[in-house]
Design a protein around this motif. Structure first.
Motif, PDB file in Angstrom:
ATOM      1  N   ALA A   1      23.237  -7.827  -7.102  1.00  0.00           N
ATOM      2  CA  ALA A   1      23.246  -6.885  -6.026  1.00  0.00           C
ATOM      3  C   ALA A   1      24.550  -6.061  -6.102  1.00  0.00           C
ATOM      4  CB  ALA A   1      23.029  -7.514  -4.555  1.00  0.00           C
ATOM      5  N   PRO A   2      24.381  -4.872  -6.846  1.00  0.00           N
ATOM      6  CA  PRO A   2      25.611  -3.998  -7.057  1.00  0.00           C
ATOM      7  C   PRO A   2      26.134  -3.354  -5.583  1.00  0.00           C
ATOM      8  CG  PRO A   2      24.095  -3.584  -8.550  1.00  0.00           C
ATOM      9  CD  PRO A   2      23.412  -4.389  -7.491  1.00  0.00           C
ATOM     10  N   GLY A   3      27.478  -2.948  -5.429  1.00  0.00           N
ATOM     11  CA  GLY A   3      27.731  -2.145  -4.385  1.00  0.00           C
ATOM     12  C   GLY A   3      27.582  -0.702  -5.109  1.00  0.00           C
ATOM     13  N   PRO A   4      28.384   0.283  -4.255  1.00  0.00           N
ATOM     14  CA  PRO A   4      28.566   1.678  -4.842  1.00  0.00           C
ATOM     15  C   PRO A   4      28.793   1.762  -6.088  1.00  0.00           C
ATOM     16  CG  PRO A   4      29.201   1.380  -2.541  1.00  0.00           C
ATOM     17  CD  PRO A   4      28.993   0.051  -2.750  1.00  0.00           C
ATOM     18  N   THR A   5      28.128   2.256  -7.139  1.00  0.00           N
ATOM     19  CA  THR A   5      28.503   2.369  -8.468  1.00  0.00           C
ATOM     20  C   THR A   5      28.007   3.651  -8.956  1.00  0.00           C
ATOM     21  OG1 THR A   5      27.563   0.051  -8.675  1.00  0.00           O
ATOM     22  CG2 THR A   5      27.805   1.161 -10.775  1.00  0.00           C
ATOM     23  N   ALA A   6      29.280   4.204  -9.799  1.00  0.00           N
ATOM     24  CA  ALA A   6      29.199   5.562 -10.249  1.00  0.00           C
ATOM     25  C   ALA A   6      28.223   5.733 -11.170  1.00  0.00           C
ATOM     26  CB  ALA A   6      30.668   5.900 -11.008  1.00  0.00           C
ATOM     27  N   THR A   7      26.793   6.152 -10.897  1.00  0.00           N
ATOM     28  CA  THR A   7      25.796   6.396 -11.656  1.00  0.00           C
ATOM     29  C   THR A   7      25.202   7.733 -11.046  1.00  0.00           C
ATOM     30  OG1 THR A   7      24.194   5.106 -10.399  1.00  0.00           O
ATOM     31  CG2 THR A   7      25.290   3.698 -12.005  1.00  0.00           C
TER      32      THR A   7
ATOM     33  N   LYS B   1      25.713  13.743  -3.042  1.00  0.00           N
ATOM     34  CA  LYS B   1      26.806  13.390  -2.275  1.00  0.00           C
ATOM     35  C   LYS B   1      27.999  14.293  -2.630  1.00  0.00           C
ATOM     36  CE  LYS B   1      25.876   8.596  -1.816  1.00  0.00           C
ATOM     37  NZ  LYS B   1      24.479   8.364  -2.324  1.00  0.00           N
ATOM     38  N   ASP B   2      28.547  14.915  -1.759  1.00  0.00           N
ATOM     39  CA  ASP B   2      30.068  15.718  -2.107  1.00  0.00           C
ATOM     40  C   ASP B   2      31.132  14.820  -2.227  1.00  0.00           C
ATOM     41  OD1 ASP B   2      30.817  14.832   0.395  1.00  0.00           O
ATOM     42  OD2 ASP B   2      30.142  16.513   1.435  1.00  0.00           O
ATOM     43  N   GLN B   3      32.070  15.489  -2.687  1.00  0.00           N
ATOM     44  CA  GLN B   3      33.261  14.648  -3.247  1.00  0.00           C
ATOM     45  C   GLN B   3      33.916  13.782  -2.207  1.00  0.00           C
ATOM     46  OE1 GLN B   3      34.250  14.118  -6.482  1.00  0.00           O
ATOM     47  NE2 GLN B   3      35.529  12.679  -5.617  1.00  0.00           N
ATOM     48  N   GLN B   4      33.906  14.595  -0.939  1.00  0.00           N
ATOM     49  CA  GLN B   4      34.361  13.813   0.351  1.00  0.00           C
ATOM     50  C   GLN B   4      33.607  12.408   0.704  1.00  0.00           C
ATOM     51  OE1 GLN B   4      34.662  16.125   3.980  1.00  0.00           O
ATOM     52  NE2 GLN B   4      35.535  14.821   4.927  1.00  0.00           N
ATOM     53  N   THR B   5      32.362  12.621   0.597  1.00  0.00           N
ATOM     54  CA  THR B   5      31.709  11.461   0.879  1.00  0.00           C
ATOM     55  C   THR B   5      31.894  10.291  -0.287  1.00  0.00           C
ATOM     56  OG1 THR B   5      30.010  12.826   1.896  1.00  0.00           O
ATOM     57  CG2 THR B   5      29.161  10.571   1.118  1.00  0.00           C
ATOM     58  N   ILE B   6      31.905  10.746  -1.497  1.00  0.00           N
ATOM     59  CA  ILE B   6      32.310   9.786  -2.662  1.00  0.00           C
ATOM     60  C   ILE B   6      33.679   9.045  -2.279  1.00  0.00           C
ATOM     61  CG2 ILE B   6      32.677   9.521  -5.145  1.00  0.00           C
ATOM     62  CD1 ILE B   6      30.602  11.967  -5.253  1.00  0.00           C
ATOM     63  N   ASP B   7      34.519   9.938  -2.174  1.00  0.00           N
ATOM     64  CA  ASP B   7      36.026   9.291  -1.919  1.00  0.00           C
ATOM     65  C   ASP B   7      35.822   8.303  -0.544  1.00  0.00           C
ATOM     66  OD1 ASP B   7      36.741  10.732  -4.126  1.00  0.00           O
ATOM     67  OD2 ASP B   7      37.666  12.326  -2.616  1.00  0.00           O
ATOM     68  N   ARG B   8      35.248   8.689   0.349  1.00  0.00           N
ATOM     69  CA  ARG B   8      35.170   7.825   1.567  1.00  0.00           C
ATOM     70  C   ARG B   8      34.584   6.594   1.292  1.00  0.00           C
ATOM     71  NH1 ARG B   8      31.278   6.518   4.880  1.00  0.00           N
ATOM     72  NH2 ARG B   8      29.978   8.428   3.884  1.00  0.00           N
TER      73      ARG B   8
ATOM     74  N   MET C   1      39.213  -2.666  -3.841  1.00  0.00           N
ATOM     75  CA  MET C   1      39.852  -2.550  -5.319  1.00  0.00           C
ATOM     76  C   MET C   1      39.943  -0.782  -5.283  1.00  0.00           C
ATOM     77  SD  MET C   1      39.699  -5.398  -6.624  1.00  0.00           S
ATOM     78  CE  MET C   1      39.431  -5.112  -8.334  1.00  0.00           C
ATOM     79  N   GLY C   2      39.591  -0.252  -4.260  1.00  0.00           N
ATOM     80  CA  GLY C   2      40.045   1.362  -4.318  1.00  0.00           C
ATOM     81  C   GLY C   2      39.361   2.167  -5.053  1.00  0.00           C
ATOM     82  N   ARG C   3      38.168   1.727  -5.527  1.00  0.00           N
ATOM     83  CA  ARG C   3      37.389   2.561  -6.569  1.00  0.00           C
ATOM     84  C   ARG C   3      35.927   2.368  -6.272  1.00  0.00           C
ATOM     85  NH1 ARG C   3      35.518  -0.213 -11.047  1.00  0.00           N
ATOM     86  NH2 ARG C   3      36.421  -2.078 -11.607  1.00  0.00           N
ATOM     87  N   LEU C   4      34.973   3.288  -6.918  1.00  0.00           N
ATOM     88  CA  LEU C   4      33.537   2.902  -6.965  1.00  0.00           C
ATOM     89  C   LEU C   4      33.520   1.806  -8.178  1.00  0.00           C
ATOM     90  CD1 LEU C   4      31.974   6.297  -6.717  1.00  0.00           C
ATOM     91  CD2 LEU C   4      32.098   4.580  -5.093  1.00  0.00           C
ATOM     92  N   GLY C   5      32.529   1.106  -8.286  1.00  0.00           N
ATOM     93  CA  GLY C   5      31.922   0.344  -9.267  1.00  0.00           C
ATOM     94  C   GLY C   5      31.721   1.406 -10.605  1.00  0.00           C
ATOM     95  N   GLU C   6      31.564   0.517 -11.621  1.00  0.00           N
ATOM     96  CA  GLU C   6      31.077   1.238 -12.881  1.00  0.00           C
ATOM     97  C   GLU C   6      30.213   0.435 -13.293  1.00  0.00           C
ATOM     98  OE1 GLU C   6      32.273   4.107 -14.286  1.00  0.00           O
ATOM     99  OE2 GLU C   6      34.090   4.421 -12.761  1.00  0.00           O
ATOM    100  N   PRO C   7      29.193   0.916 -14.147  1.00  0.00           N
ATOM    101  CA  PRO C   7      27.998   0.465 -14.667  1.00  0.00           C
ATOM    102  C   PRO C   7      28.521  -0.809 -15.528  1.00  0.00           C
ATOM    103  CG  PRO C   7      27.747   2.743 -14.883  1.00  0.00           C
ATOM    104  CD  PRO C   7      28.980   2.528 -14.218  1.00  0.00           C
ATOM    105  N   ALA C   8      29.494  -0.650 -16.278  1.00  0.00           N
ATOM    106  CA  ALA C   8      30.174  -2.140 -17.165  1.00  0.00           C
ATOM    107  C   ALA C   8      30.487  -3.092 -16.138  1.00  0.00           C
ATOM    108  CB  ALA C   8      31.177  -1.297 -17.832  1.00  0.00           C
TER     109      ALA C   8
END
Length: 240
Positions: free
Chosen positions: A178-184, A191-198, A205-212
């Motif tokens: 069950a992934p969380g928010p992941t940069a795909t 989504k605009d950048q403000q939403t992504i940053d929020r 961890m201070g970031r989105l997940g990555e597919p890896a």
């Protein structure tokens, strides 16, 4: 040689999983719905790195097509050991305005499709194999506009533990990631950048997940993680 089928393997998390499993020495069938060029690019990347892979187009909501997918893997590589059920559709809207057509599209892929792939996997995966389904951390985050999507993915959190028990005696595991928010593209689209940053800021961890990040967990379940069975692994960096 172990053989893996990865649905949704042409892009995003599915592609990362396909490439990771190939790097671990598995032959991979990259199953895709419509984007042949990206599926071919995934295979090319795997082959360039020294792995083995083929593409296979499939509508996971079509019973005969799913059976044919597994037959292709068996004909080409001799059998199936790992099935990663990563194909997914996400359509976001508040429940009051969610179009039924969008709901039906999500359910055709996320429930019917995932069920058909898991059912065929239960019939064909060899001893020592693994079936890995996908849910979403939104089943816990419960964010607005995700009701239809989260409901469709939550089905896998129930399916996997039941399937694990039904596979008793086969030495085949069944789990859900069950992934969380992941940069795909699936997550970032619309989504605009403000939403992504929020959203990134919600994670300790201070970031989105990555597919890896997700592929690493799938690879563990597909390989050495034999004592994990019937579980949902929330792979999200601690977002809650």
């Amino acid at each position: 040689m172990r053989v893996a089928i990865v649905t949704g393997g042409s892009r995003g998390i599915g592609r990362a999983v396909a490439e990771r499993l190939a790097a671990d020495g598995q032959a991979v069938v990259v199953a895709y719905a419509s984007n042949e060029s990206e599926a071919s690019a995934t295979v090319a990347a795997i082959e360039k790195a020294g792995g083995q892979a083929i593409t296979a187009q499939v509508d996971v909501g079509d019973e005969a097509a799913v059976a044919a997918l597994f037959a292709t893997a068996e004909d080409r590589f001799g059998g199936v050991d790992v099935v990663v059920n990563a194909a997914g559709v996400m359509r976001l809207a508040p429940l009051a305005s969610l179009e039924v057509a969008n709901l039906d599209q999500m359910y055709r892929t996320n429930i019917r499709g995932a069920f058909l792939v898991a059912r065929e996997a239960a019939r064909r995966v060899r001893e020592g194999g693994a079936i890995i389904n996908f849910s979403t951390s939104v089943t816990r985050l419960r964010q607005p506009t995700y009701s239809g999507y989260a409901a469709s993915k939550a089905a896998m959190e129930v399916l996997s533990p039941i399937l694990a028990k039904e596979l008793a005696g086969r030495d085949v595991t069944a789990n859900t990631v069950a992934p969380g928010p992941t940069a795909t593209a699936l997550f970032l689209d619309g989504k605009d950048q403000q939403t992504i940053d929020r959203i990134a800021g919600m994670n300790p961890m201070g970031r989105l997940g990555e597919p890896a990040d997700i592929a690493e967990v799938v690879a563990f379940l597909a390989g050495p993680g034999r004592w994990i069975n019937g579980q949902t692994i929330f792979t999200n960096g601690g977002v809650a």
